[in-house]
Write a protein that holds these residues in place. Sequence first.
Motif, mmCIF file in Angstrom:
data_model
loop_
_atom_site.group_PDB
_atom_site.id
_atom_site.type_symbol
_atom_site.label_atom_id
_atom_site.label_comp_id
_atom_site.label_asym_id
_atom_site.label_seq_id
_atom_site.Cartn_x
_atom_site.Cartn_y
_atom_site.Cartn_z
ATOM 1 N N TYR B 249 -96.494 -44.127 -21.107
ATOM 2 C CA TYR B 249 -96.068 -43.580 -19.901
ATOM 3 C C TYR B 249 -96.624 -42.328 -19.503
ATOM 4 O O TYR B 249 -98.032 -42.279 -20.175
ATOM 5 C CB TYR B 249 -94.406 -43.145 -19.651
ATOM 6 N N GLY B 250 -96.772 -42.518 -18.083
ATOM 7 C CA GLY B 250 -97.659 -41.610 -17.538
ATOM 8 C C GLY B 250 -97.172 -40.403 -15.991
ATOM 9 O O GLY B 250 -95.953 -41.653 -15.660
ATOM 10 N N TYR B 251 -97.229 -39.658 -15.437
ATOM 11 C CA TYR B 251 -96.861 -39.601 -13.951
ATOM 12 C C TYR B 251 -97.928 -39.495 -13.350
ATOM 13 O O TYR B 251 -99.017 -39.096 -13.538
ATOM 14 C CB TYR B 251 -96.117 -37.841 -14.513
ATOM 15 N N VAL B 252 -97.265 -39.323 -11.625
ATOM 16 C CA VAL B 252 -98.660 -39.809 -10.467
ATOM 17 C C VAL B 252 -98.075 -39.227 -9.664
ATOM 18 O O VAL B 252 -96.947 -38.769 -9.213
ATOM 19 C CB VAL B 252 -99.662 -40.585 -10.722
ATOM 20 N N GLY B 253 -99.226 -38.437 -8.809
ATOM 21 C CA GLY B 253 -98.899 -37.935 -8.005
ATOM 22 C C GLY B 253 -100.169 -38.072 -6.857
ATOM 23 O O GLY B 253 -101.167 -37.962 -7.980
ATOM 24 N N PHE B 254 -100.229 -38.600 -5.643
ATOM 25 C CA PHE B 254 -101.410 -38.182 -4.760
ATOM 26 C C PHE B 254 -101.418 -37.709 -3.467
ATOM 27 O O PHE B 254 -100.364 -37.023 -3.175
ATOM 28 C CB PHE B 254 -101.861 -39.324 -4.050
ATOM 29 N N LYS B 255 -102.050 -37.239 -3.324
ATOM 30 C CA LYS B 255 -102.746 -35.808 -1.483
ATOM 31 C C LYS B 255 -104.068 -35.939 -1.474
ATOM 32 O O LYS B 255 -105.657 -36.112 -2.054
ATOM 33 C CB LYS B 255 -102.394 -34.872 -2.121
ATOM 34 N N LEU B 256 -103.986 -37.201 0.006
ATOM 35 C CA LEU B 256 -105.240 -37.013 0.812
ATOM 36 C C LEU B 256 -104.973 -35.443 1.494
ATOM 37 O O LEU B 256 -104.493 -35.593 2.749
ATOM 38 C CB LEU B 256 -105.357 -38.083 1.826
ATOM 39 N N TRP B 257 -106.053 -34.673 1.183
ATOM 40 C CA TRP B 257 -106.149 -33.091 1.645
ATOM 41 C C TRP B 257 -106.481 -33.654 3.436
ATOM 42 O O TRP B 257 -106.227 -34.399 3.527
ATOM 43 C CB TRP B 257 -106.797 -32.227 1.230
ATOM 44 N N ALA B 258 -104.998 -32.641 4.099
ATOM 45 C CA ALA B 258 -104.896 -32.741 5.716
ATOM 46 C C ALA B 258 -106.428 -32.606 6.011
ATOM 47 O O ALA B 258 -106.547 -33.522 7.112
ATOM 48 C CB ALA B 258 -104.471 -31.834 5.661
ATOM 49 N N THR B 259 -107.898 -31.087 5.428
ATOM 50 C CA THR B 259 -108.363 -31.656 6.436
ATOM 51 C C THR B 259 -109.561 -32.039 6.424
ATOM 52 O O THR B 259 -110.913 -32.701 6.947
ATOM 53 C CB THR B 259 -109.259 -30.251 5.617
ATOM 54 N N LYS B 260 -109.315 -33.207 5.506
ATOM 55 C CA LYS B 260 -110.452 -34.243 5.444
ATOM 56 C C LYS B 260 -109.364 -35.918 5.709
ATOM 57 O O LYS B 260 -110.822 -37.118 4.635
ATOM 58 C CB LYS B 260 -110.937 -34.534 3.523
ATOM 59 N N ALA B 261 -108.487 -36.123 6.078
ATOM 60 C CA ALA B 261 -107.522 -37.020 6.148
ATOM 61 C C ALA B 261 -109.109 -38.315 6.466
ATOM 62 O O ALA B 261 -108.862 -39.400 6.833
ATOM 63 C CB ALA B 261 -106.466 -36.949 7.144
ATOM 64 N N ALA B 262 -109.799 -37.345 7.760
ATOM 65 C CA ALA B 262 -110.549 -38.494 8.994
ATOM 66 C C ALA B 262 -111.819 -38.935 8.299
ATOM 67 O O ALA B 262 -112.252 -39.897 9.454
ATOM 68 C CB ALA B 262 -110.501 -37.665 9.596
ATOM 69 N N LEU B 263 -112.001 -38.487 7.234
ATOM 70 C CA LEU B 263 -112.747 -38.943 6.185
ATOM 71 C C LEU B 263 -112.471 -40.147 5.911
ATOM 72 O O LEU B 263 -113.376 -40.788 4.869
ATOM 73 C CB LEU B 263 -112.965 -37.980 5.112
ATOM 74 N N VAL B 264 -110.985 -40.549 5.103
ATOM 75 C CA VAL B 264 -110.724 -42.017 5.257
ATOM 76 C C VAL B 264 -110.677 -42.976 5.926
ATOM 77 O O VAL B 264 -110.153 -42.319 6.722
ATOM 78 C CB VAL B 264 -109.511 -42.034 4.014
ATOM 79 N N VAL B 265 -111.236 -43.949 5.879
ATOM 80 C CA VAL B 265 -111.042 -45.314 7.246
ATOM 81 C C VAL B 265 -110.097 -46.074 6.849
ATOM 82 O O VAL B 265 -110.164 -46.870 5.791
ATOM 83 C CB VAL B 265 -112.560 -45.828 7.546
ATOM 84 N N ASP B 266 -109.369 -46.392 7.853
ATOM 85 C CA ASP B 266 -108.135 -47.715 7.477
ATOM 86 C C ASP B 266 -108.446 -48.914 8.165
ATOM 87 O O ASP B 266 -108.854 -48.799 9.066
ATOM 88 C CB ASP B 266 -107.081 -47.514 7.667
#
Lengths: 101, 270
Positions: B249-266
């Motif tokens: 088992y493992g634990y996980v959490g994720f965050k795209l930091w607010a100030t950098k969110a525009a640097l990821v393209v959907d």
Amino acid sequence: MGDKSGLGCRHIIGITLPSWGVTRAITRCSSPHFPPGTNKYMAKEIIKDKDVVMANHALKSPVKLAQRLAQLQEALKIPNLGADKKKEFEERIALIVKALK
Amino acid sequence: MQQVLRKALVAEAVCEVDRSNSFYIHNPYSSQPTASVAAIDGSYAVTAWTTTEDTLSITDEVTYGEHIYDFERLLANYDLFANRTNEQAYAVAQAIDIYVVNNLLEAGTTDYTTPAGGFTTAANIPVIISNLCSKVMGYAEAYKGLFLIIENTDVPGFIQAQLASGFSYSDAALNNGFIGHYGGVDIYVVRTGTFTDATTTTASGSTTWSNSGRRVFGVKNVATYAQPGGLNFEEKGVTLKTGKEFVTYGYVGFKLWATKAALVVDILLA
């Protein structure tokens, strides 16, 4: 043992748990980040019903869904868009519109 | 023993990973100042500024458990525990990978729609790559390196474009096959079925994503996923059963930091 977490949640069924590293404490606690019963609602199989997925998505991130709706509506205007993609986008738009209502 | 057919894991190549034992990762940001340019007169204005909290929380756990009876262990010609723990570790790692990649796509705030045919049309590849790059270039972070995650069904257009590019690049593609670097972008291929729709299930945990028909592009290392303690393994005897029950088992959490969110393209595949 004091509340070192700062989240005000240490007591579960009358037991004071030793640290936040205890998994059960996290999943069953009354912290606002893990509301009681969180796991109760978690399906054990992939949910295939797109309406359910979209409804949950609309609850969690309506802004993102609205952004995707606008993107899909714009994509329908692509002149040489294939019939399959057009159908897929229209179905997707209908799902999102229904979820955002 | 043979291994199961495994899929490529890509999350660690495009995100930062935090393995510290923190429930929260605090990463606040303050408002962006804009300097004023004016004719010289020795004066200036004082502007109010604010700080906003931004946190990554460990929200989900990924588990897989099995039981090996003692007769299974004893009568096997292979080390079943070694094999099954290895497979379990992969299964947990893969679930975390899919979780991270989908949450990354979900969190990106810039959007882009490909020309009709998407990545499967060779002529679209240079157009898509150039358009994607233009979405993030000009920001200082862009020099951290760029990534694009596609599914294997998108590969034909890429390979055709690489083979037909001309000169040394084409020769390299002809000699070596798929090149994982195109137009300054590192290309990562995952298996079809990675980008899906899922909500509060054994795939998405407490998160929700609706990523069917989408892909993700962006700047590397602007998002963080936390995996406190890495992968853990427990082995225990169980009453009324011979052998051992064991779980990874493992634990996980994720965050795209607010100030950098525009640097990821959907990316929407048209």
